[in-house]
Design a protein around this motif. Structure first.
Motif, PDB file in Angstrom:
ATOM      1  N   ILE A   1      38.717  42.300  41.172  1.00  0.00           N
ATOM      2  CA  ILE A   1      38.892  40.927  40.682  1.00  0.00           C
ATOM      3  C   ILE A   1      37.561  40.190  40.716  1.00  0.00           C
ATOM      4  CG2 ILE A   1      39.992  38.700  41.146  1.00  0.00           C
ATOM      5  CD1 ILE A   1      42.399  40.315  42.237  1.00  0.00           C
ATOM      6  N   GLU A   2      36.843  40.313  41.826  1.00  0.00           N
ATOM      7  CA  GLU A   2      35.539  39.649  41.951  1.00  0.00           C
ATOM      8  C   GLU A   2      34.579  40.079  40.855  1.00  0.00           C
ATOM      9  OE1 GLU A   2      34.926  38.710  46.636  1.00  0.00           O
ATOM     10  OE2 GLU A   2      34.874  40.818  46.053  1.00  0.00           O
ATOM     11  N   ASP A   3      34.608  41.361  40.514  1.00  0.00           N
ATOM     12  CA  ASP A   3      33.727  41.881  39.463  1.00  0.00           C
ATOM     13  C   ASP A   3      34.117  41.372  38.086  1.00  0.00           C
ATOM     14  OD1 ASP A   3      32.350  43.274  41.399  1.00  0.00           O
ATOM     15  OD2 ASP A   3      33.352  45.191  40.985  1.00  0.00           O
ATOM     16  N   ALA A   4      35.391  41.024  37.903  1.00  0.00           N
ATOM     17  CA  ALA A   4      35.887  40.657  36.582  1.00  0.00           C
ATOM     18  C   ALA A   4      35.849  39.158  36.291  1.00  0.00           C
ATOM     19  CB  ALA A   4      37.314  41.168  36.411  1.00  0.00           C
ATOM     20  N   ILE A   5      35.583  38.335  37.297  1.00  0.00           N
ATOM     21  CA  ILE A   5      35.603  36.892  37.080  1.00  0.00           C
ATOM     22  C   ILE A   5      34.247  36.276  37.371  1.00  0.00           C
ATOM     23  CG2 ILE A   5      38.080  36.704  37.519  1.00  0.00           C
ATOM     24  CD1 ILE A   5      37.447  35.694  40.331  1.00  0.00           C
TER      25      ILE A   5
END
Length: 81
Positions: A5-9
């Protein structure tokens, strides 16, 4: 999953385990007991994340928890919707 999630936002991601670890450390508590839904208590994602923050975690044994999942409509939320 949190890392994905962190990588995608592009906005900061607040992981509940990080916030919990800071609050527990600020309160001077050394070990915590994890109480939650069956999934939370049996899967390692929350437990391992808390442990990665140097926070010892105690979880009750599966056979001693009972089989009842909480009903979120009970208690204070009953009849409000």
């Amino acid at each position: 999953m949190a890392g994905e999630i962190e990588d995608a936002i592009a906005v900061p991601f607040l992981h509940l385990a990080d916030i919990t670890a800071v609050a527990v450390a600020n309160a001077g508590i050394g070990t915590i007991g994890l109480l939650g839904a069956q999934f939370t208590m049996e899967e390692d994602f929350s437990i391992e994340h808390l442990k990665s923050q140097r926070l010892p975690v105690v979880v009750s044994l599966a056979g001693r928890r009972g089989n009842r999942q909480p009903n979120h409509l009970e208690g204070t939320g009953a009849g409000c919707i």
